[in-house]
Scaffold this motif. Sequence first.
Motif, PDB file in Angstrom:
ATOM      1  N   ALA A 182       0.872  -1.172   0.000  1.00 17.56           N
ATOM      2  CA  ALA A 182       0.000   0.000   0.000  1.00 17.56           C
ATOM      3  C   ALA A 182       0.906   1.218   0.000  1.00 17.56           C
ATOM      4  O   ALA A 182       2.143   1.090   0.063  1.00 17.56           O
ATOM      5  N   GLU A 183       0.328   2.420  -0.075  1.00 18.27           N
ATOM      6  CA  GLU A 183       1.157   3.632  -0.042  1.00 18.27           C
ATOM      7  C   GLU A 183       1.972   3.660   1.243  1.00 18.27           C
ATOM      8  O   GLU A 183       3.149   3.975   1.241  1.00 18.27           O
ATOM      9  N   THR A 184       1.335   3.328   2.363  1.00 20.22           N
ATOM     10  CA  THR A 184       2.023   3.027   3.607  1.00 20.22           C
ATOM     11  C   THR A 184       1.740   1.558   3.895  1.00 20.22           C
ATOM     12  O   THR A 184       0.576   1.197   4.097  1.00 20.22           O
ATOM     13  N   PRO A 185       2.771   0.684   3.845  1.00 25.93           N
ATOM     14  CA  PRO A 185       2.512  -0.753   3.959  1.00 25.93           C
ATOM     15  C   PRO A 185       1.612  -1.104   5.138  1.00 25.93           C
ATOM     16  O   PRO A 185       1.764  -0.594   6.245  1.00 25.93           O
ATOM     17  N   VAL A 186       0.643  -1.968   4.886  1.00 24.15           N
ATOM     18  CA  VAL A 186      -0.317  -2.417   5.890  1.00 24.15           C
ATOM     19  C   VAL A 186       0.159  -3.758   6.421  1.00 24.15           C
ATOM     20  O   VAL A 186       0.588  -4.627   5.653  1.00 24.15           O
ATOM     21  N   GLU A 187       0.078  -3.939   7.723  1.00 22.02           N
ATOM     22  CA  GLU A 187       0.587  -5.176   8.292  1.00 22.02           C
ATOM     23  C   GLU A 187      -0.219  -5.596   9.509  1.00 22.02           C
ATOM     24  O   GLU A 187      -0.898  -4.802  10.145  1.00 22.02           O
ATOM     25  N   PHE A 188      -0.126  -6.891   9.815  1.00 23.13           N
ATOM     26  CA  PHE A 188      -0.630  -7.426  11.082  1.00 23.13           C
ATOM     27  C   PHE A 188       0.246  -8.604  11.460  1.00 23.13           C
ATOM     28  O   PHE A 188       0.980  -9.149  10.619  1.00 23.13           O
ATOM     29  N   LYS A 189       0.199  -8.993  12.727  1.00 20.65           N
ATOM     30  CA  LYS A 189       1.079 -10.042  13.234  1.00 20.65           C
ATOM     31  C   LYS A 189       0.285 -11.308  13.538  1.00 20.65           C
ATOM     32  O   LYS A 189      -0.877 -11.239  13.938  1.00 20.65           O
ATOM     33  N   VAL A 190       0.957 -12.430  13.344  1.00 20.42           N
ATOM     34  CA  VAL A 190       0.350 -13.735  13.618  1.00 20.42           C
ATOM     35  C   VAL A 190       1.317 -14.539  14.479  1.00 20.42           C
ATOM     36  O   VAL A 190       2.500 -14.656  14.146  1.00 20.42           O
ATOM     37  N   PHE A 191       0.806 -15.086  15.573  1.00 21.50           N
ATOM     38  CA  PHE A 191       1.612 -15.893  16.477  1.00 21.50           C
ATOM     39  C   PHE A 191       1.068 -17.323  16.485  1.00 21.50           C
ATOM     40  O   PHE A 191      -0.129 -17.536  16.659  1.00 21.50           O
ATOM     41  N   ALA A 192       1.979 -18.290  16.285  1.00 23.77           N
ATOM     42  CA  ALA A 192       1.604 -19.701  16.331  1.00 23.77           C
ATOM     43  C   ALA A 192       2.514 -20.393  17.337  1.00 23.77           C
ATOM     44  O   ALA A 192       3.474 -21.072  16.973  1.00 23.77           O
ATOM     45  N   PRO A 193       2.229 -20.202  18.640  1.00 26.84           N
ATOM     46  CA  PRO A 193       3.164 -20.648  19.679  1.00 26.84           C
ATOM     47  C   PRO A 193       3.111 -22.124  20.030  1.00 26.84           C
ATOM     48  O   PRO A 193       3.868 -22.579  20.884  1.00 26.84           O
ATOM     49  N   GLN A 194       2.212 -22.873  19.410  1.00 27.90           N
ATOM     50  CA  GLN A 194       2.034 -24.264  19.815  1.00 27.90           C
ATOM     51  C   GLN A 194       2.880 -25.234  18.990  1.00 27.90           C
ATOM     52  O   GLN A 194       2.497 -26.378  18.772  1.00 27.90           O
ATOM     53  N   HIS A 195       4.034 -24.789  18.517  1.00 21.60           N
ATOM     54  CA  HIS A 195       4.880 -25.671  17.719  1.00 21.60           C
ATOM     55  C   HIS A 195       5.332 -26.880  18.533  1.00 21.60           C
ATOM     56  O   HIS A 195       5.661 -26.769  19.718  1.00 21.60           O
ATOM     57  N   ALA A 196       5.328 -28.029  17.883  1.00 19.83           N
ATOM     58  CA  ALA A 196       5.733 -29.273  18.540  1.00 19.83           C
ATOM     59  C   ALA A 196       7.174 -29.597  18.174  1.00 19.83           C
ATOM     60  O   ALA A 196       7.607 -29.403  17.031  1.00 19.83           O
TER      61      ALA A 196
END
Length: 253
Positions: A113-127
């Motif tokens: 986007a003109e100003t990059p749009v972002e959000f974060k994703v956490f997947a803490p249950q890694h085995a």
Amino acid sequence: MTTVIVQLPDAVVRHSDAPQPEPRLVRLSPGQSAEFGRGKPGAPLPIPLCDPAVSRCAGQVTAVEDYWRLCNYSASATYVVENLEGAGEHIRVAPGRIGAPVPFELSRVILPAETPVEFKVFAPQHAYVEPGCEAPSGEPTTSPFSLNPSSKYFLVLLALCEPRLRSPSSAAVPGVGEILERLRPLPSCHDLTRSALNYHIDYLADTKLRLRERPDGSYSEAGGKRERLVSLALRFNLVREEHLALLPPAVRR
């Protein structure tokens, strides 16, 4: 059981003296999905992205067992997923891609986007496999890259990788003179010379990390020996951010 957590982007610009609200979160269990985009008037999506360059329904995040998948519904925009724990590690999700698996535990999804749009994703249950699961008999497994963090060659490798460890977007690889300047404040490197430093670089390339040469004996196919050392070390996490404490304090210019 929640296995994926999406941290929503800020809806307003915060002032430095204003109280900081708790981040807004969307929690997903395996099989659950949440769409992201601008949404329709009066019908916001679970992950709202308020930018005119973002599609009304731009994509979808789906939780799996211990990772997540990303759908890109855009017809033209490529999305980038950055590994927040990696040194520039990222994946690109092409337009129209459905169910791209994302293995990172801590991620940032970036939409152009003109100003990059972002959000974060956490997947803490890694085995992870339990320690000591190898068969007790037979020859022990050897380490493919045996590095001693207390050695001088490791400090050389760390100084080579420092710019990208501190700023994953950096493309710079220090030259021999820059590495000498960086390491000489250390007591163990006061007498380090250019020839000794080049020996350590050759030792890393030929013995420790075993870079493959071209048939003509050169390393130029991937940008040179130092560049290839940095690329290999960061790809396999041979040097990490916590190792930066071994270097002298960085001087701000």
